[in-house]
Scaffold this motif. Structure first.
Motif, short mmCIF file in Angstrom:
data_model
loop_
_atom_site.label_atom_id
_atom_site.label_comp_id
_atom_site.label_asym_id
_atom_site.label_seq_id
_atom_site.Cartn_x
_atom_site.Cartn_y
_atom_site.Cartn_z
N UNK A 58 -87.48 -88.38 -38.55
CA UNK A 58 -86.19 -87.91 -38.04
C UNK A 58 -85.85 -86.49 -38.48
N UNK A 59 -86.32 -86.12 -39.66
CA UNK A 59 -85.88 -84.85 -40.23
C UNK A 59 -86.96 -84.27 -41.11
N UNK A 60 -86.90 -82.96 -41.31
CA UNK A 60 -87.86 -82.28 -42.18
C UNK A 60 -87.14 -81.77 -43.42
N UNK A 61 -87.84 -81.75 -44.52
CA UNK A 61 -87.39 -81.01 -45.71
C UNK A 61 -88.45 -79.95 -45.94
N UNK A 62 -88.04 -78.69 -45.82
CA UNK A 62 -88.97 -77.59 -46.05
C UNK A 62 -88.84 -77.10 -47.48
N UNK A 63 -89.95 -77.00 -48.20
CA UNK A 63 -89.91 -76.45 -49.56
C UNK A 63 -89.63 -74.94 -49.47
N UNK A 64 -89.27 -74.27 -50.57
CA UNK A 64 -88.74 -72.90 -50.48
C UNK A 64 -89.67 -71.92 -49.76
N UNK A 65 -89.05 -71.17 -48.84
CA UNK A 65 -89.79 -70.15 -48.08
C UNK A 65 -89.09 -68.80 -48.26
N UNK A 66 -88.27 -68.69 -49.29
CA UNK A 66 -87.45 -67.49 -49.51
C UNK A 66 -88.29 -66.41 -50.22
N UNK A 67 -87.75 -65.18 -50.23
CA UNK A 67 -88.45 -64.08 -50.90
C UNK A 67 -88.76 -64.47 -52.34
N UNK A 68 -89.99 -64.33 -52.71
CA UNK A 68 -90.40 -64.81 -54.03
C UNK A 68 -91.72 -64.19 -54.46
N UNK A 69 -91.84 -63.87 -55.74
CA UNK A 69 -93.16 -63.43 -56.25
C UNK A 69 -94.12 -64.61 -56.40
N UNK A 70 -93.67 -65.83 -56.17
CA UNK A 70 -94.51 -67.04 -56.14
C UNK A 70 -95.09 -67.41 -57.51
N UNK A 71 -94.35 -67.14 -58.56
CA UNK A 71 -94.82 -67.57 -59.89
C UNK A 71 -94.83 -69.10 -59.96
N UNK A 72 -93.90 -69.75 -59.26
CA UNK A 72 -93.89 -71.21 -59.16
C UNK A 72 -93.89 -71.59 -57.68
N UNK A 73 -94.72 -70.86 -56.92
CA UNK A 73 -94.90 -71.14 -55.50
C UNK A 73 -93.60 -71.26 -54.72
N UNK A 74 -92.69 -70.35 -55.00
CA UNK A 74 -91.46 -70.27 -54.20
C UNK A 74 -90.24 -70.84 -54.89
N UNK A 75 -90.42 -71.62 -55.96
CA UNK A 75 -89.26 -72.11 -56.72
C UNK A 75 -88.75 -71.04 -57.69
N UNK A 76 -89.27 -69.84 -57.53
CA UNK A 76 -88.77 -68.66 -58.25
C UNK A 76 -88.28 -67.72 -57.15
N UNK A 77 -86.98 -67.77 -56.88
CA UNK A 77 -86.44 -67.11 -55.68
C UNK A 77 -85.87 -65.74 -56.03
N UNK A 78 -86.40 -64.72 -55.36
CA UNK A 78 -85.92 -63.35 -55.60
C UNK A 78 -84.77 -62.99 -54.67
N UNK A 79 -84.75 -63.56 -53.47
CA UNK A 79 -83.62 -63.37 -52.56
C UNK A 79 -83.45 -64.67 -51.77
N UNK A 80 -82.39 -65.43 -52.07
CA UNK A 80 -82.25 -66.73 -51.41
C UNK A 80 -81.80 -66.64 -49.96
N UNK A 81 -81.50 -65.43 -49.49
CA UNK A 81 -81.03 -65.31 -48.12
C UNK A 81 -82.01 -64.50 -47.28
N UNK A 82 -83.28 -64.59 -47.62
CA UNK A 82 -84.30 -63.95 -46.78
C UNK A 82 -85.58 -64.77 -46.85
N UNK A 83 -86.44 -64.55 -45.86
CA UNK A 83 -87.71 -65.29 -45.79
C UNK A 83 -88.80 -64.40 -46.41
#
Ligand code: NOJ
Length: 531
Positions: A58-83
């Motif tokens: 019924x629904x998707x949960x997308x893991x973080x796709x926000x701007x990030x240096x990817x030290x923890x594969x996106x759970x380190x967010x540099x800008x939460x309002x951009x891709x």
């Protein structure tokens, strides 16, 4: 203000759609790669929406796709309002939302309010501004102990190994419950809450249907940051007894959830689920009070061994924790942080057989189910070579803990050799094993005995059959190593056999079995639905 309706077709109003939904977790890096760089992305997800609709979620949960240096594969967010360019851009996100809705799929996204990336503009400013500045007050900076300040401010460990404190050149220390690249925010600073509200509205206006809140039991820190009592027996794993651990489940966290809820309530039909690694049922329930989260992630099934008694205890706790609250229980067997359940249950044919049986148990339960991408293919964890490991846990544990990469390997879609249609690139960010040729979507789609066909069938029945009604269970007497329960409203019976031999089936007509049946007997490592 731009509302979702300006961007894409409306889905029929059904504002509590999430109450019995099946969510599908897309680990964005590993689902599908459209631009050929070996890492999954938003256009890749869009190209596979037909598959997800066919699967019947019924629904998707997308893991973080926000701007990030990817030290923890996106759970380190540099800008939460951009891709992040690795995953696409805002236009790609808008395309994905519009097309997902056209496929009748809701889209929920991850939010990471406990910490930012060390590359976030705020943290960079905090480093520049120095001790005592307003910039430092957005994070948790402290002076160290000892005559020269070289002792960390307290004894807290990081969840990823080592100390939770890192020293900066001017001598102060900052707190990070996870990697040093993930400084914890100071939730006593009103600017932090205001910024999260802005982020929530930003994505709600773009049409998201909800959020998964990362470390939802983490944000608030106790006054004075007291030491963790080194004698305290916390128990093992992330779901330990938080009452003895000052880092998590502090009462102040509920104010944060009330703030989040107020914003979401401005947008009817949207929801939030929190990642709550809290063991105590009563403490867990506090997160799903009417003015807090809509749903709480429950990890009891993840932690339960393949054993009827253990699974039953997990189910009873999960139901008990939300009884009397206006929120359904949630169920999950795997996610991007834990060993995949095929492997947990023994791996190989046996692991897959048990995984099927637990899928029937999970889908028979009232409430909300979260599936993790690839479980519908029966993917096991991959024993990756050391050179391939990327999880910060591997590095921070001094190469003693392999971390979570084994459950994050890119999905096999088609063909006989890696990258199995996941990407046009020859090399993917984590290597896929050759043996996955037999587990591709293509090889399973038309095979009625495949794991994928089994999931499709079970999900279809769960959605369409009246036997799945009702919130309460009634337990039957069952032989040792087995259980059977009945959904009180609709009457569905689910029986599981984790014992070493066959047992008689409860009365009823078989709706679906997780493996071959033996007459009126339920074989070991098998579950069945009866009506
Ligand atoms: C929980 C996430 O699921 C995990 O992947 C991440 O590393 C930590 N939170 C830190 O954000």
């Amino acid at each position: 203000m731009r509302r979702s309706s300006d961007l894409q077709p409306e889905i029929a109003d059904d504002s509590a759609w999430w109450r019995d939904a099946v969510f599908y977790q897309v680990y964005v890096r590993s689902f599908a790669d459209a631009n050929g760089d070996g890492v999954g992305d938003l256009d890749g997800i869009r190209s596979r929406l037909g598959y997800l609709e066919l699967l019947g979620v019924d629904a998707l949960w997308l893991t973080p796709f926000f701007s990030s240096p990817m030290a923890d594969h996106g759970y380190d967010v540099a800008d939460p309002r951009d891709v992040d360019p690795l995953f696409g851009d805002l236009a790609a996100f808008d395309r994905l939302i519009a097309e997902a809705h056209a496929h009748n799929l809701r889209v929920t996204i991850d939010l990471v309010p406990n910490h930012t990336s060390d590359r976030h503009a705020w943290f960079q400013a905090a480093l520049r501004a120095g001790p005592g500045s307003v910039e430092r007050d957005r994070y948790i900076f402290r002076d160290g102990g000892g005559y020269d300040g070289s002792v960390p401010p307290n004894n807290w460990p990081s969840q990823f190994g080592g100390s939770a404190w890192t020293r900066v050149p001017d001598g102060q220390w900052y707190l990070h419950l996870f990697a040093p690249e993930q400084p914890d925010l100071n939730w006593d600073n009103p600017e932090v809450a205001a910024d999260l509200a802005r982020t929530l509205r930003f994505w709600l206006d773009r049409g998201v249907d909800g959020f998964r809140i990362d470390v939802a039991h983490g944000m608030a820190k106790p006054y004075g940051l007291p030491n963790l009592d080194p004698r305290a027996e916390l128990g093992s794993g992330v779901m330990h007894d938080n009452s003895l651990d000052p880092r998590f489940d502090n009462d102040g966290v509920h104010e944060v959830h009330r703030m989040i809820r107020k914003v979401i309530d401005e947008y009817p039909g949207r929801m939030a689920v929190g990642e709550i690694w809290v063991k105590d049922d009563e403490r867990f329930a506090r997160y799903v009070r009417p003015d807090e989260l809509h749903l709480g992630f429950n990890f009891r099934l993840v932690e339960a061994p393949f054993d009827a008694d253990g699974v039953r205890v997990a189910i009873e706790h999960s139901l008990g924790a939300v009884r009397g609250m206006d929120t359904p229980p949630t169920w999950t067997l795997s996610n991007h942080d834990v060993t995949r359940h095929v492997t947990r249950y023994g791996g190989g044919g046996l692991g897959a057989q048990r995984a099927r049986s637990m899928t029937l148990v999970e889908l028979a339960l009232p409430g909300v189910v979260y599936l993790y991408n690839g479980e519908e293919l029966g993917l096991p964890d991959v024993e990756l070579p050391e050179w391939a490991l990327q999880d910060p846990i591997w590095l921070r544990s001094g190469h003693t803990q392999r971390g979570r990469d084994g459950c994050r390997v890119p999905l096999p879609w088609e063909g006989d050799t890696p990258p199995f249609g996941f990407s046009e690139a020859v090399t993917t960010w984590l290597p896929q094993p050759n043996e996955w040729a037999g587990l591709t979507v293509e090889s399973q789609l038309e095979d009625p005995r495949s794991m994928l066909s089994f999931y499709r069938h079970a999900l279809e029945l769960r959605k369409s059959h009246g036997a799945f009604n009702g919130d309460e269970l009634e337990w039957y007497g069952a032989p040792a190593g087995c259980f059977a329960f009945r959904r009180k409203g609709g009457g569905l019976i689910c029986a599981l056999n984790t014992s070493g031999g066959p047992v008689p089936l409860p009365p009823g007509e078989v709706l679906l079995a997780s493996g071959p049946m033996a007459g009126n007997q339920l074989p070991p490592d098998t579950a069945v639905w009866l009506v």
